[in-house]
Motif scaffolding. Structure first.
Motif, PDB file in Angstrom:
ATOM      1  N   ARG A   1       3.509  16.672  -6.293  1.00 26.20           N
ATOM      2  CA  ARG A   1       4.623  17.225  -5.529  1.00 26.20           C
ATOM      3  C   ARG A   1       5.790  17.693  -6.384  1.00 26.20           C
ATOM      4  NH1 ARG A   1       4.021  16.639  -0.172  1.00 26.20           N
ATOM      5  NH2 ARG A   1       2.170  15.480   0.400  1.00 26.20           N
ATOM      6  N   GLY A   2       5.698  17.566  -7.685  1.00 25.28           N
ATOM      7  CA  GLY A   2       6.814  18.002  -8.516  1.00 25.28           C
ATOM      8  C   GLY A   2       7.998  17.079  -8.329  1.00 25.28           C
ATOM      9  N   ALA A   3       9.116  17.616  -7.883  1.00 22.17           N
ATOM     10  CA  ALA A   3      10.315  16.812  -7.653  1.00 22.17           C
ATOM     11  C   ALA A   3      10.243  16.192  -6.263  1.00 22.17           C
ATOM     12  CB  ALA A   3      11.558  17.684  -7.763  1.00 22.17           C
ATOM     13  N   VAL A   4      10.317  14.876  -6.212  1.00 23.04           N
ATOM     14  CA  VAL A   4      10.265  14.168  -4.932  1.00 23.04           C
ATOM     15  C   VAL A   4      11.053  12.871  -5.067  1.00 23.04           C
ATOM     16  CG1 VAL A   4       8.077  12.985  -5.463  1.00 23.04           C
ATOM     17  CG2 VAL A   4       8.724  13.341  -3.088  1.00 23.04           C
ATOM     18  N   GLY A   5      11.824  12.547  -4.039  1.00 20.42           N
ATOM     19  CA  GLY A   5      12.557  11.285  -4.034  1.00 20.42           C
ATOM     20  C   GLY A   5      11.604  10.116  -3.931  1.00 20.42           C
ATOM     21  N   VAL A   6      11.943   9.017  -4.597  1.00 18.75           N
ATOM     22  CA  VAL A   6      11.087   7.828  -4.566  1.00 18.75           C
ATOM     23  C   VAL A   6      11.021   7.308  -3.140  1.00 18.75           C
ATOM     24  CG1 VAL A   6      10.826   5.450  -5.370  1.00 18.75           C
ATOM     25  CG2 VAL A   6      11.580   7.245  -6.953  1.00 18.75           C
ATOM     26  N   ARG A   7       9.800   7.091  -2.664  1.00 19.89           N
ATOM     27  CA  ARG A   7       9.601   6.575  -1.314  1.00 19.89           C
ATOM     28  C   ARG A   7       8.568   5.457  -1.363  1.00 19.89           C
ATOM     29  NH1 ARG A   7       9.040  12.399   0.086  1.00 19.89           N
ATOM     30  NH2 ARG A   7       7.995  12.046   2.033  1.00 19.89           N
ATOM     31  N   ASP A   8       8.915   4.399  -2.073  1.00 17.94           N
ATOM     32  CA  ASP A   8       8.059   3.222  -2.117  1.00 17.94           C
ATOM     33  C   ASP A   8       8.466   2.282  -0.982  1.00 17.94           C
ATOM     34  OD1 ASP A   8      10.447   2.073  -3.010  1.00 17.94           O
ATOM     35  OD2 ASP A   8       9.759   1.891  -5.084  1.00 17.94           O
TER      36      ASP A   8
ATOM     37  N   ARG B   1       9.931  -0.605  -0.846  1.00 16.68           N
ATOM     38  CA  ARG B   1      11.280  -1.163  -0.908  1.00 16.68           C
ATOM     39  C   ARG B   1      12.327  -0.159  -0.420  1.00 16.68           C
ATOM     40  NH1 ARG B   1      13.969  -0.672  -5.481  1.00 16.68           N
ATOM     41  NH2 ARG B   1      16.071  -1.388  -5.360  1.00 16.68           N
ATOM     42  N   ARG B   2      12.222   1.070  -0.865  1.00 21.77           N
ATOM     43  CA  ARG B   2      13.213   2.076  -0.464  1.00 21.77           C
ATOM     44  C   ARG B   2      13.036   2.495   0.989  1.00 21.77           C
ATOM     45  NH1 ARG B   2      14.641   5.184  -5.962  1.00 21.77           N
ATOM     46  NH2 ARG B   2      15.107   3.248  -6.976  1.00 21.77           N
ATOM     47  N   LEU B   3      11.807   2.587   1.444  1.00 16.45           N
ATOM     48  CA  LEU B   3      11.578   2.923   2.854  1.00 16.45           C
ATOM     49  C   LEU B   3      12.178   1.842   3.760  1.00 16.45           C
ATOM     50  CD1 LEU B   3       7.919   4.252   2.674  1.00 16.45           C
ATOM     51  CD2 LEU B   3       9.980   5.610   3.131  1.00 16.45           C
ATOM     52  N   ALA B   4      11.951   0.581   3.403  1.00 22.60           N
ATOM     53  CA  ALA B   4      12.508  -0.519   4.199  1.00 22.60           C
ATOM     54  C   ALA B   4      14.031  -0.474   4.188  1.00 22.60           C
ATOM     55  CB  ALA B   4      12.006  -1.859   3.674  1.00 22.60           C
ATOM     56  N   TRP B   5      14.620  -0.258   3.012  1.00 26.67           N
ATOM     57  CA  TRP B   5      16.081  -0.184   2.896  1.00 26.67           C
ATOM     58  C   TRP B   5      16.640   0.956   3.743  1.00 26.67           C
ATOM     59  CZ3 TRP B   5      18.750   3.971   0.710  1.00 26.67           C
ATOM     60  CH2 TRP B   5      20.132   3.798   0.609  1.00 26.67           C
ATOM     61  N   ARG B   6      16.011   2.109   3.661  1.00 24.89           N
ATOM     62  CA  ARG B   6      16.537   3.292   4.339  1.00 24.89           C
ATOM     63  C   ARG B   6      16.327   3.267   5.855  1.00 24.89           C
ATOM     64  NH1 ARG B   6      18.017   8.570   2.572  1.00 24.89           N
ATOM     65  NH2 ARG B   6      17.916   9.971   4.337  1.00 24.89           N
ATOM     66  N   TYR B   7      15.155   2.778   6.301  1.00 30.96           N
ATOM     67  CA  TYR B   7      14.816   2.932   7.719  1.00 30.96           C
ATOM     68  C   TYR B   7      14.774   1.642   8.532  1.00 30.96           C
ATOM     69  CZ  TYR B   7      13.542   7.546   6.054  1.00 30.96           C
ATOM     70  OH  TYR B   7      13.573   8.783   5.475  1.00 30.96           O
TER      71      TYR B   7
ATOM     72  N   SER C   1       0.829  -1.204   0.000  1.00 36.05           N
ATOM     73  CA  SER C   1       0.000   0.000   0.000  1.00 36.05           C
ATOM     74  C   SER C   1       0.867   1.260   0.000  1.00 36.05           C
ATOM     75  CB  SER C   1      -0.963   0.004   1.191  1.00 36.05           C
ATOM     76  OG  SER C   1      -0.264   0.087   2.413  1.00 36.05           O
ATOM     77  N   TYR C   2       2.105   1.161   0.451  1.00 36.27           N
ATOM     78  CA  TYR C   2       3.026   2.303   0.416  1.00 36.27           C
ATOM     79  C   TYR C   2       3.400   2.647  -1.030  1.00 36.27           C
ATOM     80  CZ  TYR C   2       3.524   2.395   5.459  1.00 36.27           C
ATOM     81  OH  TYR C   2       3.272   2.524   6.798  1.00 36.27           O
ATOM     82  N   ASP C   3       3.554   1.617  -1.866  1.00 37.58           N
ATOM     83  CA  ASP C   3       3.845   1.853  -3.284  1.00 37.58           C
ATOM     84  C   ASP C   3       2.704   2.612  -3.943  1.00 37.58           C
ATOM     85  OD1 ASP C   3       6.106   0.297  -2.830  1.00 37.58           O
ATOM     86  OD2 ASP C   3       5.267  -1.485  -3.785  1.00 37.58           O
TER      87      ASP C   3
ATOM     88  N   ARG D   1      -7.087   5.185   7.004  1.00 34.95           N
ATOM     89  CA  ARG D   1      -8.495   5.581   7.082  1.00 34.95           C
ATOM     90  C   ARG D   1      -9.286   4.618   6.221  1.00 34.95           C
ATOM     91  NH1 ARG D   1      -7.579  10.968   7.643  1.00 34.95           N
ATOM     92  NH2 ARG D   1      -6.981  11.170   5.481  1.00 34.95           N
ATOM     93  N   GLY D   2     -10.230   3.939   6.829  1.00 31.50           N
ATOM     94  CA  GLY D   2     -11.006   2.957   6.075  1.00 31.50           C
ATOM     95  C   GLY D   2     -10.138   1.869   5.469  1.00 31.50           C
ATOM     96  N   GLY D   3      -9.043   1.537   6.148  1.00 30.17           N
ATOM     97  CA  GLY D   3      -8.141   0.503   5.662  1.00 30.17           C
ATOM     98  C   GLY D   3      -7.126   0.991   4.645  1.00 30.17           C
ATOM     99  N   HIS D   4      -7.257   2.223   4.185  1.00 26.16           N
ATOM    100  CA  HIS D   4      -6.344   2.770   3.184  1.00 26.16           C
ATOM    101  C   HIS D   4      -5.307   3.675   3.837  1.00 26.16           C
ATOM    102  CE1 HIS D   4      -8.759   1.199  -0.090  1.00 26.16           C
ATOM    103  NE2 HIS D   4      -9.826   1.666   0.541  1.00 26.16           N
ATOM    104  N   LEU D   5      -4.080   3.578   3.376  1.00 25.25           N
ATOM    105  CA  LEU D   5      -2.997   4.398   3.899  1.00 25.25           C
ATOM    106  C   LEU D   5      -3.286   5.873   3.624  1.00 25.25           C
ATOM    107  CD1 LEU D   5      -0.191   4.201   5.249  1.00 25.25           C
ATOM    108  CD2 LEU D   5       0.791   4.151   2.955  1.00 25.25           C
ATOM    109  N   ALA D   6      -3.156   6.707   4.665  1.00 26.49           N
ATOM    110  CA  ALA D   6      -3.380   8.154   4.539  1.00 26.49           C
ATOM    111  C   ALA D   6      -2.107   8.940   4.811  1.00 26.49           C
ATOM    112  CB  ALA D   6      -4.479   8.602   5.499  1.00 26.49           C
ATOM    113  N   GLY D   7      -1.048   8.268   5.255  1.00 24.06           N
ATOM    114  CA  GLY D   7       0.225   8.938   5.472  1.00 24.06           C
ATOM    115  C   GLY D   7       1.130   8.167   6.392  1.00 24.06           C
ATOM    116  N   TRP D   8       2.414   8.586   6.403  1.00 22.69           N
ATOM    117  CA  TRP D   8       3.381   7.987   7.306  1.00 22.69           C
ATOM    118  C   TRP D   8       4.400   9.022   7.739  1.00 22.69           C
ATOM    119  CZ3 TRP D   8       4.255   6.687   2.052  1.00 22.69           C
ATOM    120  CH2 TRP D   8       5.482   7.088   1.538  1.00 22.69           C
ATOM    121  N   ALA D   9       5.096   8.670   8.818  1.00 21.85           N
ATOM    122  CA  ALA D   9       6.177   9.507   9.333  1.00 21.85           C
ATOM    123  C   ALA D   9       7.256   8.604   9.900  1.00 21.85           C
ATOM    124  CB  ALA D   9       5.656  10.441  10.427  1.00 21.85           C
TER     125      ALA D   9
END
Length: 152
Positions: free
Chosen positions: A42-49, A51-57, A30-32, A72-80
């Motif tokens: 967002r224009g220019a933004v680093g890829v944050r799917d 796979r990359r989130l797991a690798w980085r963090y 669901s992050y992808d 919200r309702g089972g759907h991803l609304a954001g992360w931090a």
């Protein structure tokens, strides 16, 4: 010059959001989909799917990052993602990654979660957000304050 948004956690103005931030230890598909839906606006933004989130963090040796999401309702609304660290010559709880829907409930819940981590650390909450990002003003509405840094 590089600006930071910072504040002691008890000084933040965090209204009830109607959302709940929950800590996560994995990023699913669901992050992808969420990143693919949010990136075009967002224009220019680093890829944050996932796979990359797991690798980085998550997969880093001795990782000290903590992650939370809002659904919200089972759907991803954001992360931090937060980490205890040092920036601009002071110790802080650093909000190092954030991606949310434009509706502010998810943002408020994630900032409240990050502020609770900062409170537990006994440190201010600090983040860097481009001035062009919608979160730059929204985070100020929640009580974070613009401060200069020694960086250019």
């Amino acid at each position: 010059s590089v600006l930071q948004l910072a504040r002691e956690p008890d000084a933040l103005a965090l209204p009830a959001s109607g959302c709940e931030a929950r800590e996560v230890r994995a990023f699913d598909d669901s992050y992808d989909a969420f990143f693919a839906a949010q990136a075009p606006a967002r224009g220019a933004v680093g890829v944050r799917d996932a796979r990359r989130l797991a690798w980085r963090y998550l997969e880093r040796p001795r990782s000290t990052y903590a992650s939370a999401e809002v659904r919200r309702g089972g759907h991803l609304a954001g992360w931090a993602v937060v980490a205890r660290g040092r920036f601009a010559e002071r110790d802080a709880t650093l909000l190092v990654d954030l991606l949310v829907e434009r509706e502010r409930g998810a943002l408020t819940a994630l900032v409240a979660w990050a502020a609770e981590r900062a409170r537990a650390d006994g440190l201010p909450l600090v983040t860097l957000v481009p001035e062009s990002a919608p979160e730059f003003l929204a985070l100020q509405d929640l009580g974070l304050r613009v401060e200069p840094t020694p960086y250019t």
